[in-house]
Design a protein around this motif. Structure first.
Motif, PDB file in Angstrom:
ATOM      1  N   GLN A 194       0.647  -1.565   0.099  1.00 39.57           N
ATOM      2  CA  GLN A 194      -0.282   0.596   0.160  1.00 39.57           C
ATOM      3  C   GLN A 194       0.810   1.161   0.040  1.00 39.57           C
ATOM      4  OE1 GLN A 194      -3.703  -0.648   0.263  1.00 39.57           O
ATOM      5  NE2 GLN A 194      -2.826  -2.194  -0.620  1.00 39.57           N
ATOM      6  N   HIS A 195       2.149   0.787  -0.089  1.00 34.11           N
ATOM      7  CA  HIS A 195       2.883   2.883   0.170  1.00 34.11           C
ATOM      8  C   HIS A 195       2.653   3.682  -0.873  1.00 34.11           C
ATOM      9  CE1 HIS A 195       6.570   4.871  -0.440  1.00 34.11           C
ATOM     10  NE2 HIS A 195       6.654   4.530   0.479  1.00 34.11           N
ATOM     11  N   ASP A 196       2.826   3.405  -1.999  1.00 36.15           N
ATOM     12  CA  ASP A 196       2.358   4.074  -3.500  1.00 36.15           C
ATOM     13  C   ASP A 196       0.968   4.216  -2.608  1.00 36.15           C
ATOM     14  OD1 ASP A 196       4.839   3.739  -4.267  1.00 36.15           O
ATOM     15  OD2 ASP A 196       3.995   2.894  -6.191  1.00 36.15           O
ATOM     16  N   ASP A 197       0.107   4.305  -2.240  1.00 38.31           N
ATOM     17  CA  ASP A 197      -1.338   4.985  -1.577  1.00 38.31           C
ATOM     18  C   ASP A 197      -1.297   5.619  -0.814  1.00 38.31           C
ATOM     19  OD1 ASP A 197      -3.115   4.305  -4.265  1.00 38.31           O
ATOM     20  OD2 ASP A 197      -4.235   2.531  -3.738  1.00 38.31           O
ATOM     21  N   ASP A 198      -0.532   4.888   0.339  1.00 37.77           N
ATOM     22  CA  ASP A 198      -0.319   6.042   1.890  1.00 37.77           C
ATOM     23  C   ASP A 198       0.180   6.992   1.316  1.00 37.77           C
ATOM     24  OD1 ASP A 198      -0.863   3.257   2.281  1.00 37.77           O
ATOM     25  OD2 ASP A 198       0.528   3.457   3.728  1.00 37.77           O
ATOM     26  N   THR A 199       0.934   7.181   0.323  1.00 41.87           N
ATOM     27  CA  THR A 199       1.712   8.661   0.107  1.00 41.87           C
ATOM     28  C   THR A 199       0.934  10.075  -0.681  1.00 41.87           C
ATOM     29  OG1 THR A 199       2.394   7.761  -2.435  1.00 41.87           O
ATOM     30  CG2 THR A 199       3.852   7.789  -0.773  1.00 41.87           C
ATOM     31  N   ARG A 200      -0.204   9.405  -0.941  1.00 42.46           N
ATOM     32  CA  ARG A 200      -1.401  10.479  -1.846  1.00 42.46           C
ATOM     33  C   ARG A 200      -2.427  10.213  -0.326  1.00 42.46           C
ATOM     34  NH1 ARG A 200      -1.394  10.137  -7.766  1.00 42.46           N
ATOM     35  NH2 ARG A 200       0.353   9.619  -8.634  1.00 42.46           N
ATOM     36  N   ALA A 201      -2.616  10.223   0.425  1.00 41.01           N
ATOM     37  CA  ALA A 201      -3.299  10.166   1.478  1.00 41.01           C
ATOM     38  C   ALA A 201      -2.841  10.225   2.502  1.00 41.01           C
ATOM     39  CB  ALA A 201      -3.583   8.922   1.559  1.00 41.01           C
ATOM     40  N   ALA A 202      -2.950  11.075   3.420  1.00 34.40           N
ATOM     41  CA  ALA A 202      -3.469  11.749   4.794  1.00 34.40           C
ATOM     42  C   ALA A 202      -2.775  10.614   5.184  1.00 34.40           C
ATOM     43  CB  ALA A 202      -3.649  12.781   6.071  1.00 34.40           C
ATOM     44  N   THR A 203      -1.418  10.092   6.412  1.00 32.19           N
ATOM     45  CA  THR A 203      -1.295   9.211   7.137  1.00 32.19           C
ATOM     46  C   THR A 203      -0.583   9.303   8.529  1.00 32.19           C
ATOM     47  OG1 THR A 203       1.496   8.706   6.668  1.00 32.19           O
ATOM     48  CG2 THR A 203      -0.804   7.357   4.804  1.00 32.19           C
ATOM     49  N   VAL A 204      -0.909   9.256   9.173  1.00 31.14           N
ATOM     50  CA  VAL A 204      -0.125   8.917  10.358  1.00 31.14           C
ATOM     51  C   VAL A 204       0.208   7.339  11.298  1.00 31.14           C
ATOM     52  CG1 VAL A 204      -1.267  10.597  11.399  1.00 31.14           C
ATOM     53  CG2 VAL A 204      -2.559   8.578  11.500  1.00 31.14           C
ATOM     54  N   THR A 205       1.269   7.536  11.287  1.00 28.16           N
ATOM     55  CA  THR A 205       1.989   5.630  11.653  1.00 28.16           C
ATOM     56  C   THR A 205       2.620   6.186  13.719  1.00 28.16           C
ATOM     57  OG1 THR A 205       2.809   5.457   9.621  1.00 28.16           O
ATOM     58  CG2 THR A 205       3.318   4.314  11.064  1.00 28.16           C
ATOM     59  N   GLY A 206       2.039   4.365  14.327  1.00 22.46           N
ATOM     60  CA  GLY A 206       2.731   4.877  15.464  1.00 22.46           C
ATOM     61  C   GLY A 206       3.621   3.625  15.637  1.00 22.46           C
ATOM     62  N   GLU A 207       3.756   4.172  16.602  1.00 23.88           N
ATOM     63  CA  GLU A 207       5.492   3.375  16.817  1.00 23.88           C
ATOM     64  C   GLU A 207       5.600   2.003  16.523  1.00 23.88           C
ATOM     65  OE1 GLU A 207       8.790   4.996  17.883  1.00 23.88           O
ATOM     66  OE2 GLU A 207       7.315   6.990  17.863  1.00 23.88           O
ATOM     67  N   ALA A 208       6.677   1.714  16.516  1.00 22.59           N
ATOM     68  CA  ALA A 208       6.820   0.009  16.466  1.00 22.59           C
ATOM     69  C   ALA A 208       7.095  -0.447  17.719  1.00 22.59           C
ATOM     70  CB  ALA A 208       8.694  -0.520  15.891  1.00 22.59           C
ATOM     71  N   VAL A 209       6.159  -1.785  17.050  1.00 23.57           N
ATOM     72  CA  VAL A 209       5.622  -2.526  18.710  1.00 23.57           C
ATOM     73  C   VAL A 209       6.928  -3.653  19.417  1.00 23.57           C
ATOM     74  CG1 VAL A 209       3.145  -2.641  18.213  1.00 23.57           C
ATOM     75  CG2 VAL A 209       4.509  -4.725  17.396  1.00 23.57           C
ATOM     76  N   ARG A 210       6.928  -3.746  20.075  1.00 20.99           N
ATOM     77  CA  ARG A 210       8.053  -4.640  20.866  1.00 20.99           C
ATOM     78  C   ARG A 210       7.340  -6.205  21.307  1.00 20.99           C
ATOM     79  NH1 ARG A 210      10.598  -0.376  25.857  1.00 20.99           N
ATOM     80  NH2 ARG A 210      11.012   0.774  24.353  1.00 20.99           N
ATOM     81  N   GLU A 211       6.717  -6.144  21.185  1.00 24.08           N
ATOM     82  CA  GLU A 211       5.710  -7.734  20.999  1.00 24.08           C
ATOM     83  C   GLU A 211       5.265  -8.008  20.354  1.00 24.08           C
ATOM     84  OE1 GLU A 211       7.173  -9.757  22.999  1.00 24.08           O
ATOM     85  OE2 GLU A 211       8.402  -8.811  24.270  1.00 24.08           O
ATOM     86  N   PRO A 212       4.887  -9.238  19.618  1.00 29.06           N
ATOM     87  CA  PRO A 212       3.644  -9.011  18.183  1.00 29.06           C
ATOM     88  C   PRO A 212       2.137  -9.222  18.975  1.00 29.06           C
ATOM     89  CG  PRO A 212       5.534 -11.025  18.801  1.00 29.06           C
ATOM     90  CD  PRO A 212       5.232 -10.670  20.195  1.00 29.06           C
ATOM     91  N   SER A 217      -8.064   9.067   3.737  1.00 30.28           N
ATOM     92  CA  SER A 217      -8.281   9.927   2.663  1.00 30.28           C
ATOM     93  C   SER A 217      -9.963   9.458   1.734  1.00 30.28           C
ATOM     94  CB  SER A 217      -8.164   8.766   0.850  1.00 30.28           C
ATOM     95  OG  SER A 217      -8.415   7.913   0.776  1.00 30.28           O
ATOM     96  N   GLU A 218     -10.305   9.742   1.206  1.00 27.94           N
ATOM     97  CA  GLU A 218     -11.614  10.568  -0.034  1.00 27.94           C
ATOM     98  C   GLU A 218     -11.992   8.757  -0.608  1.00 27.94           C
ATOM     99  OE1 GLU A 218     -12.549  13.642  -1.738  1.00 27.94           O
ATOM    100  OE2 GLU A 218     -11.450  13.719  -3.285  1.00 27.94           O
ATOM    101  N   SER A 219     -11.024   8.287  -0.943  1.00 28.11           N
ATOM    102  CA  SER A 219     -11.221   7.622  -2.035  1.00 28.11           C
ATOM    103  C   SER A 219     -10.514   6.071  -1.634  1.00 28.11           C
ATOM    104  CB  SER A 219      -9.806   7.795  -2.809  1.00 28.11           C
ATOM    105  OG  SER A 219     -10.360   9.150  -3.717  1.00 28.11           O
TER     106      SER A 219
END
Length: 621
Positions: A371-389, A463-465
């Motif tokens: 989804q990376h390319d779609d993500d760059t065309r939208a508003a994204t917020v990303t959390g911190e990497a998790v330490r445990e699964p 996004s709206e799409s």
């Protein structure tokens, strides 16, 4: 139900039994699958709106044949106005479709080869018809098996989340159902009565597409077409797929049922689980246990076992039993994905093309892409990497503080971002109507079952799409996400108890298979100069039909293109071509063409026999 010596029954197939309806002189066409020598047997009926005499019937015939070989009589019928049944079809998802189910149950219960105990089985639309019939409570109906079904045709299918749908129902399903409407009779092409039925509906009946355009998103008529699962009191086995477009609908059905119930959810998209490419399940065997308990009175324990069986990913990948859905012990965990000063994105109508079959019934296209390319065309917020699964199991919830210059819709995706930046789609949700200017919104996403490994992070994409699932919208200003909140359902380590779900027998599946080939098509082309994306979805299928050895070669596709700014009206084109070689050697060819915009559409159909035209029609919606 089983022979005393443990052997299977030979199956007798009777074509075109006529089932009376409440209207004098109007009958439904049914094919019977009877266990030869079994005497009176329990009965399972299946109402299929996709032509039992053509490719649509092949997908369920194998299951009904298997039921009959195990001692359960089966009835496969065309609804009113479809296939070989009389009359003209009702609008799609009309509540009166249950009349056909009620008539079938009553008729099957009274036949000499029936014990009077009747069940109903269905896949997809057939599952909805089984649930709709059960809500009417016909006296002889004792149990139901619903495979990848839904409750709300508008929000689950035609207009996802209440937003105008594009390729899902209008293009792909609209093309397929119109093709079935104009396809001449296949099982008995030259029969005068069959020709009269076909000619009437090909020339006089309105396509399903006409009704879909007549009732856009939000039309009050859609509320009348919702199935009330709370009215269903007979035992129901619900089978769902985590990647299926009807996953939420299937789970809502299970949650609301009023009688005994059981749930099985696997890692499947919109395909019969027996044929799934990953972790297939022998739903025939599971259904037979259901029929033996509730139609035959066998004390086999199916009603005392844990009611929920789920396929889980991760280190403990496999089937697990639970005592409830949602499972007990699942914690609602808040994930920090705050946007700080806010993130912004300009409108982009092409977002969504990488999401694969999320909400689109494209057989053979199983997984979304990165989804990376779609993500760059939208508003994204990303959390911190998790330490445990983390094992996400349930419906995530996203809260957003939005600023927009006009009333818009919001499409939210939740993805798993690995250390290399790859973004894997987990689930998503749609909010059709967001007030203008500043809004605080809460969106419950579709159910998820996903293992988030250590070192990975969760991303919320706004996004709206969702193209080509939804029609793009033109105009509008920049979307700004001021704050974002995410709550995820996290199952504890070792959730559930290991379970066993039977896998299909490959030898049984291969024996006498009518399928010759199936080649799916999925193509995405992006034109950088115009910032346009084109998506093509379709398939090519060949099969030999059981009745008369008729060969069918079918190919269909839809093509949808959208510009980033949606300045040009988005158009969708579709084509479906089928060639049927009759036992006489005649070649019947059906050609359907479709052209759609958000506001209107048109379709043409042409049928020839050995090159001579016998039908030409055009419809405008």
């Amino acid at each position: 139900m089983e022979p005393e010596n443990g052997e299977r029954y030979d199956v007798e197939v009777r074509h075109d039994a006529r089932v009376p309806t409440a209207t004098p002189g109007v009958t439904l066409s049914a094919d019977l699958f009877l266990p030869r020598g079994a005497g009176p047997a329990p009965v399972v009926v299946c109402l299929l709106p996709y032509r039992k005499d053509a490719l649509g019937g092949l997908g369920v015939r194998a299951a009904l044949h298997e039921f009959a070989a195990a001692g359960v009589a089966c009835v496969l019928a065309d609804p009113l106005g479809l296939g070989s049944s009389d009359g003209l079809a009702r609008p799609p998802f009309d509540p009166a479709e249950a009349d056909d189910g009620v008539d079938l149950v009553r008729w099957a219960a009274g036949q000499a080869w029936s014990t009077g105990a009747v069940g109903m089985w269905g896949f997809s639309y057939g599952a909805l018809l089984a649930l709709r019939t059960a809500a009417r409570r016909p006296p002889a109906l004792r149990a139901v098996v619903s495979v990848l079904g839904m409750l709300d045709p508008e929000r689950d299918f035609v207009h996802p989340g209440g937003a105008p749908g594009c390729c899902t129902a209008l293009a792909m399903w609209g093309l397929a159902t119109l093709h079935n409407q104009v396809l001449p009779p296949v099982g008995d092409f030259h029969a005068a009565q069959e020709q009269r039925r076909w000619r009437r509906r090909a020339e006089d009946a309105a396509p399903y597409l006409a009704d879909l355009y007549r009732h856009p998103a939000g039309d009050p008529r859609w509320r009348e077409r919702v199935v009330d699962a709370a009215e269903i009191t007979v035992p129901v086995l619900c089978v769902a797929g985590w990647r299926d477009m009807f996953c939420d609908g299937s789970l809502r059905a299970f949650e609301r049922l009023g009688g005994p119930r059981k749930l099985l959810v696997g890692p499947w998209s919109h395909t019969i689980p027996d044929d799934a490419p990953e972790h297939p399940a022998d739903t025939c065997a599971l259904a037979l246990r259901w029929w033996r308990r509730w139609l035959g009175g066998e004390a086999n324990g199916v009603d005392t076992e844990p009611p929920v069986t789920l396929h889980l990913p991760g280190p403990e990948s496999g089937w697990h039993d639970f005592d409830a859905w949602p499972p007990a012990g699942v914690a609602q965990e808040t994930v920090a994905v705050g946007a700080g000063d806010g993130v912004s994105a300009a409108p982009d109508a092409t977002v969504g093309a990488l999401s694969g079959v999320w909400g689109i019934p494209a057989a053979g296209v199983e997984r979304a892409l990165d989804q990376h390319d779609d993500d760059t065309r939208a508003a994204t917020v990303t959390g911190e990497a998790v330490r445990e699964p983390r094992l996400l199991l349930g419906r995530p919830v996203v809260t957003l503080d939005l600023t927009w210059s006009a009333a818009r819709r919001v499409v939210v995706k939740l993805t798993d971002v690995d250390p290399a930046g790859r973004s894997v789609l987990i689930t998503g949700g749609i909010l059709a109507d967001v007030p203008a200017e500043r809004s605080a919104v809460r969106i419950t996403l579709d159910p998820a079952c996903h293992e988030l490994p250590a070192g990975h992070a969760l991303r919320v994409t706004v996004s709206e799409s969702a193209f080509p699932r939804l029609w793009p919208v033109a105009g509008g200003g920049t979307l700004r996400v001021g704050r974002a909140g995410l709550t995820i359902p996290v199952a504890p380590a070792g959730a559930g108890k290991p379970a066993t779900v039977p896998a299909p027998d490959p030898a049984r599946q291969a024996a006498g298979s009518p399928w010759l080939s199936h080649r799916p098509r999925w193509q995405i082309v992006r034109e950088p100069a115009r910032d346009r994306v084109t998506v093509v979805l379709g398939d090519e299928t060949s099969a030999v039909l059981p009745r008369g050895g008729v060969r069918v070669d079918a190919a269909s596709h839809v093509r949808a293109a959208a510009d980033r700014d949606a300045s040009a009206a988005t158009r969708v084109e579709g084509a479906a071509d089928t060639t049927v070689v009759l036992p006489t050697g005649e070649r019947v060819r059906t050609e359907v063409r479709l052209r759609l915009t958000r506001e209107a559409g048109s379709a043409t159909a042409r049928v020839t026999v050995d090159g001579d035209e016998i039908l030409r029609r055009r419809w405008d919606f």
